[in-house]
Each structure stands twice: as C-alpha cells, then as structure tokens.
Design a protein around this motif. Structure first.
Motif, PDB file in Angstrom:
ATOM      1  N   SER A 129      -8.863   5.309   6.644  1.00 28.84           N
ATOM      2  CA  SER A 129      -7.922   4.226   6.261  1.00 28.84           C
ATOM      3  C   SER A 129      -7.489   4.939   4.465  1.00 28.84           C
ATOM      4  CB  SER A 129      -7.424   2.683   6.141  1.00 28.84           C
ATOM      5  OG  SER A 129      -7.292   2.498   8.099  1.00 28.84           O
ATOM      6  N   SER A 150      -4.332   4.151   0.918  1.00 29.04           N
ATOM      7  CA  SER A 150      -3.411   3.340   0.981  1.00 29.04           C
ATOM      8  C   SER A 150      -2.548   2.649  -0.638  1.00 29.04           C
ATOM      9  CB  SER A 150      -3.155   2.220   1.260  1.00 29.04           C
ATOM     10  OG  SER A 150      -4.284   0.877   1.380  1.00 29.04           O
ATOM     11  N   GLN A 156       0.361  -2.857   9.026  1.00 26.93           N
ATOM     12  CA  GLN A 156      -1.310  -2.805   9.856  1.00 26.93           C
ATOM     13  C   GLN A 156      -0.674  -3.103  11.492  1.00 26.93           C
ATOM     14  OE1 GLN A 156      -3.226  -0.562   8.929  1.00 26.93           O
ATOM     15  NE2 GLN A 156      -3.187  -0.220  11.260  1.00 26.93           N
ATOM     16  N   THR A 201      -0.584   0.705  -3.911  1.00 28.81           N
ATOM     17  CA  THR A 201       0.464   0.155  -3.846  1.00 28.81           C
ATOM     18  C   THR A 201       0.829   0.040  -5.944  1.00 28.81           C
ATOM     19  OG1 THR A 201      -0.795  -1.519  -2.961  1.00 28.81           O
ATOM     20  CG2 THR A 201       0.627  -2.783  -3.977  1.00 28.81           C
ATOM     21  N   ARG A 240       0.554  -1.046  -0.041  1.00 28.56           N
ATOM     22  CA  ARG A 240      -0.230  -0.253   0.091  1.00 28.56           C
ATOM     23  C   ARG A 240       0.689   1.728   0.091  1.00 28.56           C
ATOM     24  NH1 ARG A 240      -4.142  -2.176   4.560  1.00 28.56           N
ATOM     25  NH2 ARG A 240      -4.751  -3.988   2.811  1.00 28.56           N
ATOM     26  N   GLY A 276       1.012   3.395   3.487  1.00 26.58           N
ATOM     27  CA  GLY A 276      -0.334   4.275   3.412  1.00 26.58           C
ATOM     28  C   GLY A 276      -0.575   4.889   5.335  1.00 26.58           C
ATOM     29  N   TYR A 277      -1.864   5.412   5.407  1.00 30.17           N
ATOM     30  CA  TYR A 277      -2.040   6.882   5.789  1.00 30.17           C
ATOM     31  C   TYR A 277      -3.728   5.776   6.774  1.00 30.17           C
ATOM     32  CZ  TYR A 277      -3.700  10.507   8.374  1.00 30.17           C
ATOM     33  OH  TYR A 277      -4.171  11.413   9.198  1.00 30.17           O
ATOM     34  N   THR A 278      -3.737   6.025   8.352  1.00 29.11           N
ATOM     35  CA  THR A 278      -4.650   5.463   8.617  1.00 29.11           C
ATOM     36  C   THR A 278      -5.122   6.792   9.826  1.00 29.11           C
ATOM     37  OG1 THR A 278      -4.782   3.638   8.811  1.00 29.11           O
ATOM     38  CG2 THR A 278      -6.177   4.462  10.484  1.00 29.11           C
TER      39      THR A 278
END
Length: 467
Positions: free
Chosen positions: A378, A380, A216, A382, A13, A398-400
């Motif tokens: 969230s 993400s 994660q 890839t 991601r 990725g960012y959450t």
C-alpha cells in the motif's frame, strides 16, 4: 472524515493512478446522476458564499493532517525529550507539530459528526449495483491524563460510535465501535507502553479512528461483513549507554469474522538503536511470529531481518523508514522470501500546508478464500491546505496491490487485486465548535476474479460539533 477530537485531523491519502486506468475512472465517474452533481455544486456554492460573509477574525478550528500509521502494528515514533538518555534525545514531531511540554494534566474532547451520504454501490458489487442514501451519526470522546500528546507518562482513551441508517435498504443498518486505550510510564532507563485497540465493524469498509468515511474498502471480502478486530501491543525501550538503547514490541492481533475465516497473528521484535545525532536514529533488529487461521491450513511461522531510521531533516520534514526481508514457512512444507517495509513521512512547506506519505508491505490471511494468504503493498499521499483561516481543503489518493498465494505451499494463485481511491473534501469552520463540509469518494478494485471487482461513487455532506 473530520474527527471529533482536537486537534481536528484528517487522515487523507494521495497517490496518482497509472495512465492506463485514468480514462476508465473518468468514464465511470461521469455515470453518476446529474441530480447528485447538481446538489454537490449547490453545497460547494453555499460553503464559498458563507466563507465570504464570515468575519476573518472569527475563531475557527485548526485542521491538520494525521501522519501516523493507523493500526499498523509497528512501534510508535521514538519519544521526545531534553534529558541525556539516548532514547529521549530524538527529535520527533506529532502530527507536524513539536510536542508541547506545557501540557494539561487532564484533557478531554467530546463531539459528534453527522453525515448524509449518497452511494451508488452500497454493496461494492460488480454484478448487482445497488444505490441508496444513508445517514451516519458519529459521537466520540477523547480522555487523556498526563502528556498523551507524545510524552513519557500518560493514559489515553478514544472512542467513536458510528450508527448507519439507510433510506431504502434498512437491512444494511448497522452500528460500529472504534476503541483505543493506551498507557505509558517512564521508570528511569526503562519506558513501558501498553495499548489495546478494538474495532467492531459491520459493513464494506475497514474503518479506523482516523478515518470512517470508507477510503479503505475490505477488498479481500468484497461485500458487507461483520468482524471483530482486537490488537494488543506492548512496547519497551531501555537505555544502555549515552548513544545506544534497546527497543522492543510484542503484539497479538485477532480478526474474527461472523461467517468468514478468522485469523490470529502473534509477533515480537527487538532492535538495538544508535543515536547518530538528535535528528537521526538508526536501528537494526529482528522480528518473529506465528500466523494461524481458522481455515483448513496449518500455522505459519515467519522471521524478519529489519533496519530502520528516524530522520528529522528540518522543522518542516520528518521521515520514518523500516525495511527488511521476511522468511515465511507454510504448514504444508512450502516457504517464501519477500520484502517488507513501512514508511511514514510529513512535509510542511508552509504554515497552513501539510503533505504526508504512508506506505507498507505485509502478508495477511484471507478471510474469503480458504487456504490462501495475500501479500499487500500500500502507498498513499495526503495533501491538506487551510484556506482563509477557516476553510480546510484536503485531497487523498491511495493505491493497494494484493497478490494471493497458497497458504500451504507459498505458490501464487489466480487472484490479484489493484485497489485505488481518491477523496477530495472541503470543510468550513463556522465557529470554534461547529464545522460543516462536503466530500466526494471514488474507489475501484480491479481483480483477476471478476467477483471481487467493483467501482463506487459517494457524495457526502457532514457537520461536526466538538467541545
């Protein structure tokens, strides 16, 4: 993580961080021991040297990106078919490839991946950073009967065992299990599907079948913990006319922690879908459910109004969207209104290049803070590129964002988390059955409660055998 099943897939991601955080991330990466960076450089040099020595015509594995949402709890992509019933007249790609109608009746894959990892913060702690190296042994198996690659009638079983052995902190040794059993049958106008997922975890990560390297982290808990997670899902589609069909899903998810707060969610939805064209399906539906927690709060109920669309722009681009509004009622008399959405898309600009995107927003019960929920958003991206017919480069970011709220009144609380990760990797297919690779994982959580903030660097070398 290079899975042990064929086709070999990455679930990787990629989302760019905000400029404000870039200097902080770079500064912390520079703190890693020079000895580790030197070893990583030697490993990369070995891979590139081996690439030049191997014959170009040798057989190798094919690695492609996995664009399916992992354990998302949403309905799977609408099925493929060449018959006149509307729910079968939708073009859908599986992992970027059209479903092959000439499938084998019975298929199996067995394999094992071994990883050697250095981690400078094994407990994802902000105050007591502890470094260690550990070995991970991951045997796995896939069994499929029927067209488990995306058809109508199939039975499939997947299992990965992950055994962790730490060099200096043996108290962190653990064994994790990831299991999925799925079945589907076509009764004519009616198609029914049933799946059961089990994740027995013992660590700092929320691993899935598509990724076990830890992209994660369990930011809600913020430390190593033991949990058993079960998700049961029943799907159905029913054809009404040549253009309309119904689809529905019922699910029950359990998150059971040994020493923390467990929760359960029961939900169901129903959609009426219109096949505008073989490439576009539009749906309108409603969702309802109950969220209960083992903590002191009463049960919560929620309802959603949703719209969704599946769109195959071309043979290179596919997109699935779902969005709506959720109305949630809390046990103490409070309520809230918030958006919900899910997105999954893939783009294949060239034969050996795959770019995919995943995103979602949902509300979960906190396992670490009694009487609190959190709304989690969230996103993400890839990127996966095959090089020289036998090397595979991937980049995942990725960012959450997690905003916490009172589970009695629905009001915001003092905690808010911003989690970011980046994971570049390269894997080389030595033979058709054997591959080796290296990867680097950086992850960081910035929380308004300092107890949950952390940053972590991991350097890993892996080798996989698959038959």
């Amino acid at each position: 993580m290079l899975t042990v099943f064929g086709p070999r897939l990455f679930n990787l991601r990629f989302v760019l961080p905000t400029p404000r955080k870039c200097h902080k991330i770079v500064a912390r990466i520079r703190r890693c021991p020079l000895r580790i960076l030197s070893h990583l450089g030697l490993a990369v040099s070995f891979l590139l040297g081996a690439l030049n020595l191997l014959p170009l015509n040798a057989l190798g594995q094919t690695t492609e990106a996995d664009t399916s949402p992992a354990s998302s709890g949403t309905e799977p992509p609408l099925p493929v078919g060449g018959i006149s019933r509307p729910s079968r007249d939708v073009q859908v790609e599986t992992n970027g490839n059209p479903v092959n109608e000439n499938f084998r009746r019975f298929r199996y894959n067995v394999g094992v991946t071994v990883r050697e990892v250095y981690d400078d913060n094994i407990n994802i702690s902000s105050t007591q950073r502890t470094s260690d190296s550990f070995t991970v042994i991951e045997p796995g198996i896939h069994l499929g009967f029927g067209d488990s690659a995306g058809g109508f009638n199939y039975l499939a079983f997947d299992y990965i065992l992950s055994a962790y052995f730490f060099a200096e902190h043996s108290e962190r040794d653990a064994v994790e299990h990831l299991i999925r059993l799925a079945a589907q049958h076509d009764f004519g106008r009616l198609v029914l599907g049933l799946s059961q997922e089990v994740r027995i975890l013992d660590g700092t990560n929320l691993n899935t079948l598509t990724n076990t390297t830890g992209v994660q982290a369990n930011t809600d808990v913020g430390r190593a913990s033991q949990s058993n997670n079960y998700t049961t899902t029943l799907n159905a589609t029913y054809d009404l006319t040549g253009k309309l069909f119904l689809s529905s899903q019922a699910s029950y998810a359990i998150s059971d922690y040994e020493t923390l707060i467990g929760s359960q969610v029961a939900s169901a939805n129903i959609f009426i879908n219109y096949v505008y064209s073989p490439k576009l399906v539009i749906g309108l539906g409603a969702t309802g459910g109950v969220n209960s927690s083992d903590g002191p709060t009463s049960d919560e109920t929620f309802e959603q109004m949703n719209v969704r669309a599946n769109y195959i722009v071309s043979g290179k681009i596919s997109l699935s969207l779902s969005g709506g509004i959720e109305f949630r009622q809390f046990g103490g008399g409070g309520d809230s209104v918030s958006p919900v959405f899910e997105i999954a898309g893939s783009y294949r600009p060239f034969e050996n290049t795959i770019i995919s995107i995943l995103g979602s927003r949902r509300t979960n019960s906190s396992a670490s803070l009694a009487g609190q929920d959190y709304s989690q958003t969230s996103i993400s991206l890839t990127f996966s590129q095959r090089l020289f017919s036998r090397a595979n480069f991937s980049l995942a970011v990725g960012y959450t964002n997690s905003d916490y709220l009172n589970a009695t009144t629905g009001d915001s609380t003092a905690r808010s988390d911003d989690y970011f990760y980046i994971e570049p990797s390269i894997d080389l297919n030595i033979t058709r059955y054997w591959s080796i690779g290296v990867y680097y994982l950086y992850r960081e959580d910035s929380s308004t409660l300092d107890l949950f903030s952390f940053y972590d660097n991991q350097f890993g070398v892996r080798s996989s055998l698959t038959f």
